[in-house]
Structure formats: C-alpha cells, structure tokens
Scaffold this motif. Structure first.
Motif, PDB file in Angstrom:
ATOM      1  N   ALA A  56       0.791  -1.238   0.000  1.00  0.00           N
ATOM      2  CA  ALA A  56       0.000   0.000   0.000  1.00  0.00           C
ATOM      3  C   ALA A  56       0.821   1.284   0.000  1.00  0.00           C
ATOM      4  N   ASN A 117       5.476   0.240   6.775  1.00  0.00           N
ATOM      5  CA  ASN A 117       4.603   0.789   5.734  1.00  0.00           C
ATOM      6  C   ASN A 117       4.126   2.181   6.134  1.00  0.00           C
ATOM      7  N   CYS A 118       3.590   2.291   7.319  1.00  0.00           N
ATOM      8  CA  CYS A 118       3.041   3.538   7.831  1.00  0.00           C
ATOM      9  C   CYS A 118       4.140   4.587   8.001  1.00  0.00           C
ATOM     10  N   ILE A 128       1.119   6.999   0.040  1.00  0.00           N
ATOM     11  CA  ILE A 128       0.149   5.934   0.276  1.00  0.00           C
ATOM     12  C   ILE A 128      -0.550   5.613  -1.047  1.00  0.00           C
ATOM     13  N   ASP A 130      -3.818   4.458  -2.199  1.00  0.00           N
ATOM     14  CA  ASP A 130      -5.183   4.285  -1.692  1.00  0.00           C
ATOM     15  C   ASP A 130      -5.848   3.005  -2.190  1.00  0.00           C
ATOM     16  N   ASN A 133      -4.537   0.347  -0.028  1.00  0.00           N
ATOM     17  CA  ASN A 133      -4.832   0.629   1.372  1.00  0.00           C
ATOM     18  C   ASN A 133      -6.297   0.348   1.686  1.00  0.00           C
ATOM     19  N   ARG A 134      -7.180   0.570   0.727  1.00  0.00           N
ATOM     20  CA  ARG A 134      -8.602   0.250   0.942  1.00  0.00           C
ATOM     21  C   ARG A 134      -8.819  -1.254   1.041  1.00  0.00           C
ATOM     22  N   ALA A 137      -5.766  -2.031   5.098  1.00  0.00           N
ATOM     23  CA  ALA A 137      -5.240  -0.774   5.595  1.00  0.00           C
ATOM     24  C   ALA A 137      -3.914  -0.923   6.329  1.00  0.00           C
ATOM     25  N   ILE A 138      -3.040   0.056   6.089  1.00  0.00           N
ATOM     26  CA  ILE A 138      -1.797   0.154   6.856  1.00  0.00           C
ATOM     27  C   ILE A 138      -2.047   1.140   7.993  1.00  0.00           C
ATOM     28  N   CYS A 139      -1.031   1.433   8.758  1.00  0.00           N
ATOM     29  CA  CYS A 139      -1.129   2.327   9.918  1.00  0.00           C
ATOM     30  C   CYS A 139      -2.123   1.768  10.925  1.00  0.00           C
TER      31      CYS A 139
END
Length: 141
Positions: A56, A117-118, A128, A130, A133-134, A137-139
């Motif tokens: 991501a 990643n985050c 990022i 998206d 990430n969708r 998700a990272i973070c």
C-alpha cells in the motif's frame, strides 16, 4: 484442601487468561525476513531470497520517475531507499497481504515494533497507495 486446590486453579486460570489476552494484542506474523538488500523505497530482499513489496505504498523508481498511474511521492529514489534501509534494519516481521510480480506483498514491523509501511508514508519517503490501502489498511496502531 479443596479450597487450596480451587484457589490454585483460579490463579492458574487467571494467569492463562492474561497470557491469552497479551498474545491476542500482538500481530500474528506470517514470516520473518532477515533483510539482505533494499532495492528501493518499497521493495527489499530477504536473506532466503524472498522478495518483499511493502504493501500500500509507492516510491520512486531507480531513475527517480514514477510509473504511470502510481502515486508519486516528493522524496527522491535515494531518500526513499535510505529511509527503508533505516526503518527495516536487519530483521522485519511481516503479515502477508498478497503477491505482485513474483514478490510477496506485506505489512511489516521492524524489531522495535514500528510498522514500516506507515512510517514510510508518515515521513514522506513514500506515498500511500489508496487502491491497496482500501483493500488492507496500513497504519494499524
């Protein structure tokens, strides 16, 4: 006697519950990577030959370009690569998210427990992505 046995069982059970709760908080890693080489700001190679694509995120290519349709960070290739080298260190623990071009895609933590990643996105070393990430998700923290 029965009270002592019951009390001992309760203490043992309580201790087991605490251990289970602590284990549930820790990520369930799929693999550990002894980092042998960092290719760029979003790809590295493990000592066992596994290629890992950091999930991501997107970083510049070795010629400082950004692939068409990919997010493009402001950081240069050299800056992103240096950031990933610093963050990854010698060993990372990863959760597999898929595959991409014969690489394992993953969310990885370094030995200090920092999600790479985050951190790459938060420091500006990568952008990022998206779309991915969708999907996952990272973070996380």
């Amino acid at each position: 006697m029965a009270v002592a046995a019951f009390s001992g069982t309760m203490l043992w059970t309580r201790g087991a519950e605490v251990q289970v709760a602590q284990a549930a908080e820790a990520p369930a890693y799929d693999f550990t990577c002894e980092v042998a080489y960092v290719n760029d700001g979003d790809t590295l190679r493990c000592a066992d030959g596994t290629r890992v694509r950091i999930h991501a995120i997107a970083a510049r290519e070795t010629d400082n370009s950004c692939s068409p349709g990919h997010p493009c960070p402001t950081a240069s290739h050299a800056e992103s690569k240096a950031a990933l080298e610093r963050l990854a260190g010698r060993r990372i623990n990863c959760v597999r998210t898929g595959t991409s071009y014969n690489r394992v895609t993953a969310i990885c933590d370094n030995e200090r427990g920092v999600e790479i990643n985050c951190a790459m996105v938060q420091t500006g070393a990568a952008a990022i992505w998206d779309k991915f990430n969708r999907q996952r998700a990272i973070c996380r923290a």
